[in-house]
Scaffold this active site. Sequence first.
Site, PDB file in Angstrom:
ATOM      1  N   GLY A 105      -4.418  -6.260   5.814  1.00 18.73           N
ATOM      2  CA  GLY A 105      -5.599  -5.428   5.984  1.00 18.73           C
ATOM      3  C   GLY A 105      -6.628  -5.939   6.966  1.00 18.73           C
ATOM      4  N   GLY A 164      -9.574  -4.406   1.712  1.00 11.93           N
ATOM      5  CA  GLY A 164      -8.794  -4.333   2.947  1.00 11.93           C
ATOM      6  C   GLY A 164      -9.042  -3.045   3.698  1.00 11.93           C
ATOM      7  N   ASP A 165      -8.082  -2.648   4.513  1.00 12.22           N
ATOM      8  CA  ASP A 165      -8.281  -1.488   5.395  1.00 12.22           C
ATOM      9  C   ASP A 165      -8.064  -0.147   4.703  1.00 12.22           C
ATOM     10  OD1 ASP A 165      -5.494  -2.309   5.283  1.00 12.22           O
ATOM     11  OD2 ASP A 165      -5.112  -0.709   6.718  1.00 12.22           O
ATOM     12  N   THR A 225       0.853  -1.177   0.000  1.00 16.66           N
ATOM     13  CA  THR A 225       0.000   0.000   0.000  1.00 16.66           C
ATOM     14  C   THR A 225       0.891   1.230   0.000  1.00 16.66           C
ATOM     15  OG1 THR A 225      -1.721  -1.190   1.162  1.00 16.66           O
ATOM     16  CG2 THR A 225      -1.702   1.196   1.463  1.00 16.66           C
ATOM     17  N   THR A 268      -0.314   0.511   6.541  1.00 16.76           N
ATOM     18  CA  THR A 268      -0.049  -0.487   5.516  1.00 16.76           C
ATOM     19  C   THR A 268       0.211  -1.808   6.214  1.00 16.76           C
ATOM     20  OG1 THR A 268       1.491  -1.250   3.815  1.00 16.76           O
ATOM     21  CG2 THR A 268       2.382   0.245   5.474  1.00 16.76           C
ATOM     22  N   GLY A 269      -0.450  -2.854   5.749  1.00 12.06           N
ATOM     23  CA  GLY A 269      -0.233  -4.141   6.402  1.00 12.06           C
ATOM     24  C   GLY A 269      -1.277  -5.138   5.992  1.00 12.06           C
ATOM     25  N   ARG A 300     -12.780  -8.771  -2.428  1.00 13.59           N
ATOM     26  CA  ARG A 300     -12.143  -8.513  -1.129  1.00 13.59           C
ATOM     27  C   ARG A 300     -11.631  -7.081  -1.041  1.00 13.59           C
ATOM     28  NH1 ARG A 300      -6.845  -6.712   0.628  1.00 13.59           N
ATOM     29  NH2 ARG A 300      -6.570  -7.432   2.759  1.00 13.59           N
TER      30      ARG A 300
END
Lengths: 308, 308
Positions: A229, A205-206, A175, A226-227, A203
């Site tokens: 999610g 993510g965050d 990200t 970032t990670g 899907r």
Amino acid sequence: MIRIAIHGGAGTILRETMTPEKEAAYTEAMRQSLEAGYGILYNGGTALDAVEAAVVALEDNHLFNAGRGAVLTHEGHVELDASIVDGRTVDAGAVASVRNIRNPIKAARAVMEQSGHVFLIGEGAGSFAQEIGLYMETQEYFITEDRLKQWKLLRHTARSVTDHAATSMEEKHGTVGAVALDAMGNLAAATSTGGMSNKKYGRVGDSPLIGCGTYANNRTCAISATGYGEYFIRSVCAYDVSAMMEYAGVSLPVAIKRSLDKIAAIGGDGGLIGIDAAGNVVADFNSAGMYRGWSDDDGTLKTLIFEE
Amino acid sequence: MIRIAIHGGAGTILRETMTPEKEAAYTEAMRQSLEAGYGILYNGGTALDAVEAAVVALEDNHLFNAGRGAVLTHEGHVELDASIVDGRTVDAGAVASVRNIRNPIKAARAVMEQSGHVFLIGEGAGSFAQEIGLYMETQEYFITEDRLKQWKLLRHTARSVTDHAATSMEEKHGTVGAVALDAMGNLAAATSTGGMSNKKYGRVGDSPLIGCGTYANNRTCAISATGYGEYFIRSVCAYDVSAMMEYAGVSLPVAIKRSLDKIAAIGGDGGLIGIDAAGNVVADFNSAGMYRGWSDDDGTLKTLIFEE
């Protein structure tokens, strides 16, 4: 006091697999992003304009998993997510699963400023972006040769790529994001991503979720995450940092550290960048590395990839 | 100690426009939802099963803006959002803009338990639901005569319906939700909605967003929100209540009150239901009314519509 910080994703970024050429390319890309954002702040521009410009530079660069060069879905498309928050008013905008918008972060900002809504998704978000005149691109623009190769390797696997060993950082948490403090004392945060490689079933993510991947509030801080999610969503990570500062009186570095510890405790990893209202900058992570950079007090631009 | 609370939306619900027949129908529908959830808790079932069952009852009832009887988009479709959180583990699942899943809350739970992800959207989420064997329905199942009439009145207006005077509550904030505490001391929360009437561009509100419309954590509380979604997203409302309890030591009723005050301060309205780990139940709102109900200490089921 003006400050900016950026990230280009966190994950298994190892010295062993990094060539000098690749390191130089990433460093140069991060420098361009920082310069774009810092230039705006230096000329008296807003934190909102600065984070947008910094993220646009990373979206346009094929090295990062956002905009051009993003990972492919299981079906072979590029589907992008982005969000932005204005710390002055806590106005926010986000898009998810958009396919043809050249700069999803611009779409997120347009959602905030022109739609009357906060979150638009899928084809509907694409129609909105087109109607207001944002640059649209064909799928070919986004898909790089490297990503196509990666997709061909992955598409016949039954599970999404986070279940496999990542062969490169971007497969995990590629990200990009930016946070900034402008001369008027306003904070802003922005995040943009292509999500998970080989992702299925729409899907998300965050990154496009306000309070999870992105948050900003002049009273506390600006955060971009970032990670992995799913863990960042469950932790309501970006807002959690702000809440610890507001309600528990914790400092930005401690709040970020605690937030990452909580994510590690439930099995997740990744990183966060943040700026508080006093201009303190933090870039922290619990993965092997994070592409990151920031402006120092005197305006010097710094970039790092591995652990210090 | 077992407890359950539900809501069927908050907004401009006025005594003047409510007929005795309509009031009886809403009261009966809420009672059925409470009985479904409370029965599970009474028989030693989990809070997660209880909130799912309570929300399924409201989704299946055409009176509420969730599942069957939901509002129509600008294009004339029913597009549904839902989310669920397990307070024991803070595991979470959500779907947004799904068209044919009979019970979106079941899809949200399946995302949590079977997908490896937290948030699936659009057609992809529909494919997932179908593959795991959830009941699918045609659009005709969801669309009631009342909603079709409403849509025909609204579809030629340029702006979405929240810009107009609402002719009925559901046009504004007709979300449904449930929170529960089970005999094992576990909390859970669930929310489901058809979103905004005449919505365009893939607009998504707070209901499917973890931390905004729904949150649960055994350490603090379980929360389900209903209201003008954009303001609830910007406030990261459900997690904000939990954070005030965790970091500032505030009680559930005070945290909910403060959260609604913050939303009012930025121009939003709506309501929240919550249960804390000790079994205290709160249903509060800053709109004219909220369809709401809960179980008392002794198991008596109570329902209310207007202000007390």
